[in-house]
Design a protein around this motif. Structure first.
Motif, PDB file in Angstrom:
ATOM      1  N   LYS A  32      24.407  29.190 -82.712  1.00  0.00           N
ATOM      2  CA  LYS A  32      23.358  28.847 -83.668  1.00  0.00           C
ATOM      3  C   LYS A  32      23.595  27.442 -84.199  1.00  0.00           C
ATOM      4  CE  LYS A  32      25.497  30.767 -87.786  1.00  0.00           C
ATOM      5  NZ  LYS A  32      25.293  31.563 -88.964  1.00  0.00           N
ATOM      6  N   ALA A  33      22.560  26.907 -84.808  1.00  0.00           N
ATOM      7  CA  ALA A  33      22.678  25.565 -85.396  1.00  0.00           C
ATOM      8  C   ALA A  33      23.452  25.651 -86.700  1.00  0.00           C
ATOM      9  CB  ALA A  33      21.289  24.989 -85.645  1.00  0.00           C
ATOM     10  N   TRP A  34      24.291  24.693 -86.941  1.00  0.00           N
ATOM     11  CA  TRP A  34      25.031  24.637 -88.201  1.00  0.00           C
ATOM     12  C   TRP A  34      24.145  23.973 -89.239  1.00  0.00           C
ATOM     13  CZ3 TRP A  34      30.571  22.853 -86.455  1.00  0.00           C
ATOM     14  CH2 TRP A  34      31.064  23.801 -85.571  1.00  0.00           C
ATOM     15  N   SER A  35      24.124  24.492 -90.432  1.00  0.00           N
ATOM     16  CA  SER A  35      23.185  24.017 -91.460  1.00  0.00           C
ATOM     17  C   SER A  35      23.336  22.529 -91.767  1.00  0.00           C
ATOM     18  CB  SER A  35      23.373  24.818 -92.745  1.00  0.00           C
ATOM     19  OG  SER A  35      24.694  24.660 -93.233  1.00  0.00           O
ATOM     20  N   TYR A  36      24.518  21.992 -91.738  1.00  0.00           N
ATOM     21  CA  TYR A  36      24.714  20.586 -92.076  1.00  0.00           C
ATOM     22  C   TYR A  36      24.569  19.649 -90.882  1.00  0.00           C
ATOM     23  CZ  TYR A  36      29.457  21.620 -90.472  1.00  0.00           C
ATOM     24  OH  TYR A  36      30.527  22.037 -89.735  1.00  0.00           O
ATOM     25  N   VAL A  37      24.403  20.205 -89.662  1.00  0.00           N
ATOM     26  CA  VAL A  37      24.246  19.382 -88.463  1.00  0.00           C
ATOM     27  C   VAL A  37      22.836  19.496 -87.896  1.00  0.00           C
ATOM     28  CG1 VAL A  37      25.086  18.952 -86.123  1.00  0.00           C
ATOM     29  CG2 VAL A  37      26.688  19.641 -87.903  1.00  0.00           C
ATOM     30  N   LEU A  38      22.232  20.661 -88.013  1.00  0.00           N
ATOM     31  CA  LEU A  38      20.876  20.965 -87.549  1.00  0.00           C
ATOM     32  C   LEU A  38      20.732  20.975 -86.032  1.00  0.00           C
ATOM     33  CD1 LEU A  38      18.827  18.943 -90.185  1.00  0.00           C
ATOM     34  CD2 LEU A  38      19.535  21.344 -90.288  1.00  0.00           C
ATOM     35  N   LEU A  39      21.835  21.078 -85.318  1.00  0.00           N
ATOM     36  CA  LEU A  39      21.830  21.198 -83.864  1.00  0.00           C
ATOM     37  C   LEU A  39      22.748  22.350 -83.466  1.00  0.00           C
ATOM     38  CD1 LEU A  39      22.427  17.467 -82.863  1.00  0.00           C
ATOM     39  CD2 LEU A  39      20.292  18.722 -82.597  1.00  0.00           C
ATOM     40  N   GLU A  40      22.427  22.997 -82.330  1.00  0.00           N
ATOM     41  CA  GLU A  40      23.368  23.974 -81.804  1.00  0.00           C
ATOM     42  C   GLU A  40      24.569  23.223 -81.272  1.00  0.00           C
ATOM     43  OE1 GLU A  40      22.105  27.217 -79.350  1.00  0.00           O
ATOM     44  OE2 GLU A  40      20.046  26.973 -80.050  1.00  0.00           O
ATOM     45  N   MET A  41      25.737  23.803 -81.446  1.00  0.00           N
ATOM     46  CA  MET A  41      26.973  23.141 -81.069  1.00  0.00           C
ATOM     47  C   MET A  41      27.763  23.991 -80.072  1.00  0.00           C
ATOM     48  SD  MET A  41      26.622  20.493 -82.926  1.00  0.00           S
ATOM     49  CE  MET A  41      28.143  19.619 -83.042  1.00  0.00           C
ATOM     50  N   ILE A  42      28.629  23.336 -79.332  1.00  0.00           N
ATOM     51  CA  ILE A  42      29.596  24.029 -78.486  1.00  0.00           C
ATOM     52  C   ILE A  42      30.982  23.490 -78.838  1.00  0.00           C
ATOM     53  CG2 ILE A  42      28.024  24.475 -76.558  1.00  0.00           C
ATOM     54  CD1 ILE A  42      29.402  22.166 -75.072  1.00  0.00           C
ATOM     55  N   ILE A  43      31.962  24.312 -78.546  1.00  0.00           N
ATOM     56  CA  ILE A  43      33.348  23.900 -78.738  1.00  0.00           C
ATOM     57  C   ILE A  43      33.955  23.799 -77.354  1.00  0.00           C
ATOM     58  CG2 ILE A  43      35.599  24.539 -79.669  1.00  0.00           C
ATOM     59  CD1 ILE A  43      34.042  26.224 -81.752  1.00  0.00           C
ATOM     60  N   PHE A  44      34.615  22.710 -77.071  1.00  0.00           N
ATOM     61  CA  PHE A  44      35.318  22.633 -75.804  1.00  0.00           C
ATOM     62  C   PHE A  44      36.685  22.047 -76.015  1.00  0.00           C
ATOM     63  CE2 PHE A  44      34.081  18.174 -75.052  1.00  0.00           C
ATOM     64  CZ  PHE A  44      35.107  17.707 -74.266  1.00  0.00           C
ATOM     65  N   ALA A  45      37.586  22.501 -75.189  1.00  0.00           N
ATOM     66  CA  ALA A  45      38.955  22.002 -75.237  1.00  0.00           C
ATOM     67  C   ALA A  45      39.350  21.626 -73.816  1.00  0.00           C
ATOM     68  CB  ALA A  45      39.890  23.065 -75.794  1.00  0.00           C
ATOM     69  N   ARG A  46      40.144  20.606 -73.713  1.00  0.00           N
ATOM     70  CA  ARG A  46      40.605  20.156 -72.403  1.00  0.00           C
ATOM     71  C   ARG A  46      42.047  19.707 -72.537  1.00  0.00           C
ATOM     72  NH1 ARG A  46      40.165  14.261 -71.886  1.00  0.00           N
ATOM     73  NH2 ARG A  46      40.263  14.479 -69.641  1.00  0.00           N
ATOM     74  N   GLN A  47      42.708  19.669 -71.426  1.00  0.00           N
ATOM     75  CA  GLN A  47      44.084  19.192 -71.431  1.00  0.00           C
ATOM     76  C   GLN A  47      44.255  18.185 -70.317  1.00  0.00           C
ATOM     77  OE1 GLN A  47      47.013  22.211 -71.736  1.00  0.00           O
ATOM     78  NE2 GLN A  47      48.703  20.806 -71.468  1.00  0.00           N
ATOM     79  N   LYS A  48      44.617  17.000 -70.690  1.00  0.00           N
ATOM     80  CA  LYS A  48      44.811  15.921 -69.735  1.00  0.00           C
ATOM     81  C   LYS A  48      45.943  16.297 -68.773  1.00  0.00           C
ATOM     82  CE  LYS A  48      45.395  10.945 -69.664  1.00  0.00           C
ATOM     83  NZ  LYS A  48      45.581   9.752 -70.500  1.00  0.00           N
ATOM     84  N   GLY A  49      45.724  16.049 -67.507  1.00  0.00           N
ATOM     85  CA  GLY A  49      46.744  16.331 -66.507  1.00  0.00           C
ATOM     86  C   GLY A  49      46.701  17.740 -65.960  1.00  0.00           C
ATOM     87  N   ILE A  50      45.848  18.598 -66.502  1.00  0.00           N
ATOM     88  CA  ILE A  50      45.709  19.971 -66.016  1.00  0.00           C
ATOM     89  C   ILE A  50      44.377  20.079 -65.292  1.00  0.00           C
ATOM     90  CG2 ILE A  50      45.456  22.384 -66.709  1.00  0.00           C
ATOM     91  CD1 ILE A  50      48.271  21.278 -67.157  1.00  0.00           C
TER      92      ILE A  50
END
Length: 57
Positions: A32-50
């Motif tokens: 869902k959209a966050w009230s203070y951003v007004l856009l739907e968001m995603i969370i991503f994580a990455r690890q350099k070298g993997i």
């Protein structure tokens, strides 16, 4: 990192996604959209070298 959901489907971001994709180990849709951003968001994580060998939907 928390970024706008549009990052995963906008055509002009394809090169960036292709560059980052092998190093993702988490990609979560916040659903869902966050009230203070007004856009739907995603969370991503990455690890350099993997490099991910699989992708789970």
């Amino acid at each position: 990192m928390i970024i706008p959901k549009s990052f995963v489907y906008i055509v002009n971001r394809k090169e960036v996604r292709d560059f980052l994709k092998p190093t993702f180990f988490l990609l979560a849709d916040c659903g869902k959209a966050w009230s203070y951003v007004l856009l739907e968001m995603i969370i991503f994580a990455r690890q350099k070298g993997i490099t991910a060998q699989t992708y789970n939907d």
